[in-house]
Design a protein around this motif. Structure first.
Motif, PDB file in Angstrom:
ATOM      1  N   GLN A 117     -15.292   0.443  22.773  1.00 36.26           N
ATOM      2  CA  GLN A 117     -13.992  -0.009  23.279  1.00 36.26           C
ATOM      3  C   GLN A 117     -12.866   0.905  22.795  1.00 36.26           C
ATOM      4  OE1 GLN A 117     -13.833  -2.347  25.632  1.00 36.26           O
ATOM      5  NE2 GLN A 117     -16.050  -2.458  25.438  1.00 36.26           N
ATOM      6  N   ILE A 118     -12.972   1.363  21.531  1.00 32.46           N
ATOM      7  CA  ILE A 118     -11.976   2.304  21.003  1.00 32.46           C
ATOM      8  C   ILE A 118     -11.981   3.573  21.842  1.00 32.46           C
ATOM      9  CG2 ILE A 118     -11.458   3.849  19.054  1.00 32.46           C
ATOM     10  CD1 ILE A 118     -12.335   1.546  17.184  1.00 32.46           C
ATOM     11  N   GLY A 119     -13.178   4.066  22.155  1.00 35.69           N
ATOM     12  CA  GLY A 119     -13.294   5.270  22.982  1.00 35.69           C
ATOM     13  C   GLY A 119     -12.667   5.087  24.349  1.00 35.69           C
ATOM     14  N   LYS A 120     -12.899   3.927  24.969  1.00 32.10           N
ATOM     15  CA  LYS A 120     -12.313   3.647  26.287  1.00 32.10           C
ATOM     16  C   LYS A 120     -10.790   3.627  26.218  1.00 32.10           C
ATOM     17  CE  LYS A 120     -16.032   0.918  28.368  1.00 32.10           C
ATOM     18  NZ  LYS A 120     -16.392  -0.405  28.896  1.00 32.10           N
ATOM     19  N   TYR A 121     -10.276   3.003  25.143  1.00 33.01           N
ATOM     20  CA  TYR A 121      -8.821   2.938  24.981  1.00 33.01           C
ATOM     21  C   TYR A 121      -8.244   4.334  24.760  1.00 33.01           C
ATOM     22  CZ  TYR A 121      -4.321   2.401  22.754  1.00 33.01           C
ATOM     23  OH  TYR A 121      -2.996   2.554  22.416  1.00 33.01           O
ATOM     24  N   GLU A 122      -8.855   5.098  23.840  1.00 34.32           N
ATOM     25  CA  GLU A 122      -8.334   6.423  23.517  1.00 34.32           C
ATOM     26  C   GLU A 122      -8.445   7.389  24.691  1.00 34.32           C
ATOM     27  OE1 GLU A 122     -10.331   7.306  19.782  1.00 34.32           O
ATOM     28  OE2 GLU A 122      -8.574   6.580  18.673  1.00 34.32           O
ATOM     29  N   ALA A 123      -9.414   7.157  25.588  1.00 41.61           N
ATOM     30  CA  ALA A 123      -9.566   7.994  26.780  1.00 41.61           C
ATOM     31  C   ALA A 123      -8.602   7.579  27.890  1.00 41.61           C
ATOM     32  CB  ALA A 123     -11.007   7.927  27.285  1.00 41.61           C
ATOM     33  N   GLY A 124      -7.907   6.451  27.691  1.00 45.57           N
ATOM     34  CA  GLY A 124      -6.971   5.966  28.700  1.00 45.57           C
ATOM     35  C   GLY A 124      -7.626   5.149  29.794  1.00 45.57           C
ATOM     36  N   ASP A 125      -8.896   4.767  29.596  1.00 41.74           N
ATOM     37  CA  ASP A 125      -9.618   3.991  30.609  1.00 41.74           C
ATOM     38  C   ASP A 125      -9.219   2.514  30.604  1.00 41.74           C
ATOM     39  OD1 ASP A 125     -10.965   6.304  31.298  1.00 41.74           O
ATOM     40  OD2 ASP A 125     -12.698   5.854  30.025  1.00 41.74           O
ATOM     41  N   ILE A 126      -8.730   2.018  29.467  1.00 42.36           N
ATOM     42  CA  ILE A 126      -8.249   0.640  29.381  1.00 42.36           C
ATOM     43  C   ILE A 126      -6.935   0.640  28.595  1.00 42.36           C
ATOM     44  CG2 ILE A 126     -10.534  -0.462  29.555  1.00 42.36           C
ATOM     45  CD1 ILE A 126     -10.548  -0.788  26.500  1.00 42.36           C
ATOM     46  N   THR A 127      -6.157  -0.387  28.821  1.00 51.72           N
ATOM     47  CA  THR A 127      -4.898  -0.526  28.079  1.00 51.72           C
ATOM     48  C   THR A 127      -5.184  -1.135  26.711  1.00 51.72           C
ATOM     49  OG1 THR A 127      -4.443  -2.770  28.833  1.00 51.72           O
ATOM     50  CG2 THR A 127      -3.638  -0.949  30.243  1.00 51.72           C
ATOM     51  N   PHE A 128      -4.179  -1.109  25.846  1.00 55.31           N
ATOM     52  CA  PHE A 128      -4.329  -1.709  24.520  1.00 55.31           C
ATOM     53  C   PHE A 128      -4.616  -3.203  24.649  1.00 55.31           C
ATOM     54  CE2 PHE A 128      -2.820  -3.208  20.353  1.00 55.31           C
ATOM     55  CZ  PHE A 128      -3.535  -2.361  19.541  1.00 55.31           C
ATOM     56  N   ASP A 129      -3.921  -3.880  25.561  1.00 53.11           N
ATOM     57  CA  ASP A 129      -4.163  -5.311  25.762  1.00 53.11           C
ATOM     58  C   ASP A 129      -5.583  -5.573  26.258  1.00 53.11           C
ATOM     59  OD1 ASP A 129      -1.662  -6.059  24.852  1.00 53.11           O
ATOM     60  OD2 ASP A 129      -0.758  -6.014  26.846  1.00 53.11           O
ATOM     61  N   GLN A 130      -6.103  -4.710  27.149  1.00 56.16           N
ATOM     62  CA  GLN A 130      -7.487  -4.855  27.614  1.00 56.16           C
ATOM     63  C   GLN A 130      -8.462  -4.623  26.461  1.00 56.16           C
ATOM     64  OE1 GLN A 130      -7.063  -1.933  30.743  1.00 56.16           O
ATOM     65  NE2 GLN A 130      -7.574  -3.478  32.300  1.00 56.16           N
ATOM     66  N   PHE A 131      -8.150  -3.649  25.627  1.00 52.81           N
ATOM     67  CA  PHE A 131      -8.972  -3.363  24.445  1.00 52.81           C
ATOM     68  C   PHE A 131      -9.107  -4.615  23.589  1.00 52.81           C
ATOM     69  CE2 PHE A 131      -8.563  -2.209  19.877  1.00 52.81           C
ATOM     70  CZ  PHE A 131      -9.835  -1.688  19.671  1.00 52.81           C
TER      71      PHE A 131
END
Length: 159
Positions: A117-131
């Protein structure tokens, strides 16, 4: 008193904070778990990646130290925005200077599933709220204890 465990490939006679790796969840420090299985899995992982055999190091710790006021302690009860901000701050620290001055930090481990999930957030694939929302559905949250100063380490008794 509670038992805390540290899985490794060596029997640790003296905790040396300088041997700790930087950019961990709560910063450079000594990490323990009250969950013996989780600590053992960490020892197995280290043996697999670095060679050797898993070793369980066991310590006694008086949990009253967390509220005695003698040590600077930060506690996270779960996956929260403050927890995530703190994880990102420590993991992304580009200097050798710690980003905080806590003796002990207690909170959830950012394990492999959280790491995805951290990777998805840092890649811009999800927002912080989605994370944060995705973390709410994680099962089997394991907590860790970070001991980051000699003052904190002195409160551990190896058994």
């Amino acid at each position: 008193m509670i038992k805390l465990y540290h899985g490794s490939t060596v029997d640790i006679e003296h905790i040396d904070l300088l041997k700790s790796r930087p950019n961990k969840d709560f910063g450079r420090g000594f990490y323990l778990s009250a969950d013996r299985q989780q600590a053992w899995r960490m020892g197995e992982f280290k043996a697999l990646t670095e060679g050797g055999s898993p070793v369980m190091n066991t310590y006694l710790f008086n949990e009253q130290e967390l509220t005695s006021g003698e040590l600077r302690v930060l506690t996270f009860k779960g996956y929260t925005r403050d927890w995530a901000d703190f994880i990102f701050l420590n993991r992304n620290n580009k200097t050798t200077i710690p980003v905080h001055d806590y003796d002990i930090v207690y909170g959830p481990i950012a394990n492999d599933r959280v790491g995805v999930q951290i990777g998805k957030y840092e890649a811009g694939d999800i927002t912080f709220d989605q994370f944060l929302e995705n973390l709410k559905y994680m099962k089997g949250v394991t907590f860790q204890y970070y001991f980051g100063t000699e003052r904190a380490i002195a409160k551990l008794t190896k058994i």
